[in-house]
Design an enzyme around this catalytic site. Structure first.
Site, PDB file in Angstrom:
ATOM      1  N   THR A  11       0.842  -1.198   0.000  1.00 51.45           N
ATOM      2  CA  THR A  11       0.000   0.000   0.000  1.00 51.45           C
ATOM      3  C   THR A  11       0.874   1.243   0.000  1.00 51.45           C
ATOM      4  O   THR A  11       2.005   1.211   0.490  1.00 51.45           O
ATOM      5  CB  THR A  11      -0.955   0.042   1.216  1.00 51.45           C
ATOM      6  OG1 THR A  11      -1.836   1.149   1.077  1.00 51.45           O
ATOM      7  CG2 THR A  11      -0.218   0.142   2.528  1.00 51.45           C
ATOM      8  N   ASN A  12       0.337   2.316  -0.522  1.00 55.15           N
ATOM      9  CA  ASN A  12       0.968   3.625  -0.411  1.00 55.15           C
ATOM     10  C   ASN A  12       0.358   4.434   0.722  1.00 55.15           C
ATOM     11  O   ASN A  12       0.814   5.518   1.036  1.00 55.15           O
ATOM     12  CB  ASN A  12       0.813   4.407  -1.724  1.00 55.15           C
ATOM     13  CG  ASN A  12       2.093   4.410  -2.529  1.00 55.15           C
ATOM     14  OD1 ASN A  12       3.177   4.235  -2.005  1.00 55.15           O
ATOM     15  ND2 ASN A  12       1.952   4.592  -3.825  1.00 55.15           N
ATOM     16  N   LYS A  16      -3.335   3.419   6.525  1.00 52.76           N
ATOM     17  CA  LYS A  16      -3.737   2.006   6.444  1.00 52.76           C
ATOM     18  C   LYS A  16      -2.647   1.119   7.052  1.00 52.76           C
ATOM     19  O   LYS A  16      -2.937   0.189   7.804  1.00 52.76           O
ATOM     20  CB  LYS A  16      -3.976   1.630   4.983  1.00 52.76           C
ATOM     21  CG  LYS A  16      -4.691   0.339   4.773  1.00 52.76           C
ATOM     22  CD  LYS A  16      -4.967   0.091   3.304  1.00 52.76           C
ATOM     23  CE  LYS A  16      -6.100   0.950   2.786  1.00 52.76           C
ATOM     24  NZ  LYS A  16      -6.590   0.529   1.462  1.00 52.76           N
ATOM     25  N   ASP A  69      -8.479  -3.680  -0.043  1.00 50.14           N
ATOM     26  CA  ASP A  69      -9.295  -2.755  -0.823  1.00 50.14           C
ATOM     27  C   ASP A  69     -10.537  -2.456  -0.001  1.00 50.14           C
ATOM     28  O   ASP A  69     -11.194  -3.378   0.487  1.00 50.14           O
ATOM     29  CB  ASP A  69      -9.659  -3.315  -2.198  1.00 50.14           C
ATOM     30  CG  ASP A  69     -10.039  -2.206  -3.151  1.00 50.14           C
ATOM     31  OD1 ASP A  69      -9.167  -1.357  -3.436  1.00 50.14           O
ATOM     32  OD2 ASP A  69     -11.198  -2.146  -3.586  1.00 50.14           O
ATOM     33  N   SER A  70     -10.817  -1.182   0.163  1.00 49.67           N
ATOM     34  CA  SER A  70     -11.910  -0.761   1.027  1.00 49.67           C
ATOM     35  C   SER A  70     -12.799   0.239   0.311  1.00 49.67           C
ATOM     36  O   SER A  70     -12.361   0.908  -0.620  1.00 49.67           O
ATOM     37  CB  SER A  70     -11.362  -0.103   2.295  1.00 49.67           C
ATOM     38  OG  SER A  70     -10.561  -1.002   3.017  1.00 49.67           O
ATOM     39  N   PHE A 146     -12.273   8.969   4.872  1.00 50.24           N
ATOM     40  CA  PHE A 146     -13.569   9.527   5.247  1.00 50.24           C
ATOM     41  C   PHE A 146     -13.872   9.378   6.738  1.00 50.24           C
ATOM     42  O   PHE A 146     -15.007   9.561   7.173  1.00 50.24           O
ATOM     43  CB  PHE A 146     -14.678   8.899   4.384  1.00 50.24           C
ATOM     44  CG  PHE A 146     -14.637   9.388   2.960  1.00 50.24           C
ATOM     45  CD1 PHE A 146     -15.170  10.621   2.624  1.00 50.24           C
ATOM     46  CD2 PHE A 146     -14.049   8.629   1.972  1.00 50.24           C
ATOM     47  CE1 PHE A 146     -15.121  11.091   1.322  1.00 50.24           C
ATOM     48  CE2 PHE A 146     -13.995   9.078   0.662  1.00 50.24           C
ATOM     49  CZ  PHE A 146     -14.526  10.320   0.336  1.00 50.24           C
ATOM     50  N   ASP A 147     -12.856   9.076   7.547  1.00 49.20           N
ATOM     51  CA  ASP A 147     -13.044   8.931   8.994  1.00 49.20           C
ATOM     52  C   ASP A 147     -13.703  10.145   9.653  1.00 49.20           C
ATOM     53  O   ASP A 147     -14.499   9.974  10.580  1.00 49.20           O
ATOM     54  CB  ASP A 147     -11.710   8.626   9.689  1.00 49.20           C
ATOM     55  CG  ASP A 147     -11.209   7.213   9.440  1.00 49.20           C
ATOM     56  OD1 ASP A 147     -11.939   6.413   8.800  1.00 49.20           O
ATOM     57  OD2 ASP A 147     -10.085   6.903   9.879  1.00 49.20           O
ATOM     58  N   ARG A 173     -11.861  -2.912   8.835  1.00 51.22           N
ATOM     59  CA  ARG A 173     -10.529  -3.448   8.557  1.00 51.22           C
ATOM     60  C   ARG A 173     -10.105  -4.429   9.647  1.00 51.22           C
ATOM     61  O   ARG A 173      -9.536  -5.477   9.382  1.00 51.22           O
ATOM     62  CB  ARG A 173      -9.533  -2.293   8.425  1.00 51.22           C
ATOM     63  CG  ARG A 173      -8.180  -2.710   7.929  1.00 51.22           C
ATOM     64  CD  ARG A 173      -7.328  -1.512   7.500  1.00 51.22           C
ATOM     65  NE  ARG A 173      -7.864  -0.957   6.252  1.00 51.22           N
ATOM     66  CZ  ARG A 173      -8.469   0.221   6.138  1.00 51.22           C
ATOM     67  NH1 ARG A 173      -8.605   1.002   7.193  1.00 51.22           N
ATOM     68  NH2 ARG A 173      -8.939   0.625   4.976  1.00 51.22           N
TER      69      ARG A 173
END
Length: 189
Positions: A11-12, A16, A69-70, A146-147, A173
């Site tokens: 991941t970048n 996460k 992927d979320s 979007f937290d 997650r």
């Protein structure tokens, strides 16, 4: 689980990685961060996106790895942004979602994550969902994505108003990662 088992997260997204590395510690999993873009196909299905991304990542890195992927799904917007959440965050962002929801009474929403593991021999996906609703305004400065506008069921605070430990009590997650951890424990025993 064997101590020499190391799983790489592709991941970048630093947020996460921070979340998942805390989860990994809880389950005694050594998680290595490979800061890299994942190849992502266009699809309306998170599991399909996650599986293909993991397969392609394995061809590059050739080690046991996971890809996440979320998506944020808002029923009043026909489940938009769904699998396009990352793109929507980069383009219309939180303010755009709030604008789309102006004058809409049904603010229910859910986050879904699909984590896919592969080691070149198998490919297996694990999903987690957290239901909640979209706040009327941004609140909090923790988390990412979007937290600041997502409030999980059973809470009055947004994810961005919670510590990482508090967020993980509800997190989509975390639910997916705990299923992954259970699988890895059996797979590597």
């Amino acid at each position: 689980m064997k101590k020499d088992v190391k799983i790489s997260l592709i991941t970048n997204n630093e947020g996460k990685f921070r979340e998942m590395s805390e989860m990994a510690k809880e389950f005694n999993i050594e998680l290595e961060w490979i800061k890299s873009d994942k190849v992502e196909i266009q699809s309306d299905n998170l599991e399909e996106i996650s599986k293909i991304s993991a397969t392609l990542a394995y061809l590059t890195f050739r080690r046991p790895l996971i890809v996440d992927d979320s998506g944020l799904f808002i029923p009043a917007l026909n489940n938009f942004p769904g699998p396009y959440t990352s793109y929507v965050k980069k383009t219309i962002d939180i303010k755009g979602i709030l604008k789309l929801l102006e004058n809409i009474k049904d603010r229910s929403a859910y986050f879904m994550t699909v984590i896919t593991f592969t080691d070149g021999k198998i490919i297996k996906s694990f999903s987690g969902i957290v239901k909640g609703w979209i706040a009327n305004e941004m609140r909090g400065n923790k988390g990412f994505g979007f937290d600041p506008i997502f409030i999980p069921e059973g809470e009055e605070r947004t994810f961005a108003e919670m510590s990482l430990e508090e967020k993980n009590k509800y997190s989509h997650r975390y639910k997916a990662f705990s299923k992954l951890a259970e699988f890895l424990y059996e797979y590597y025993s």
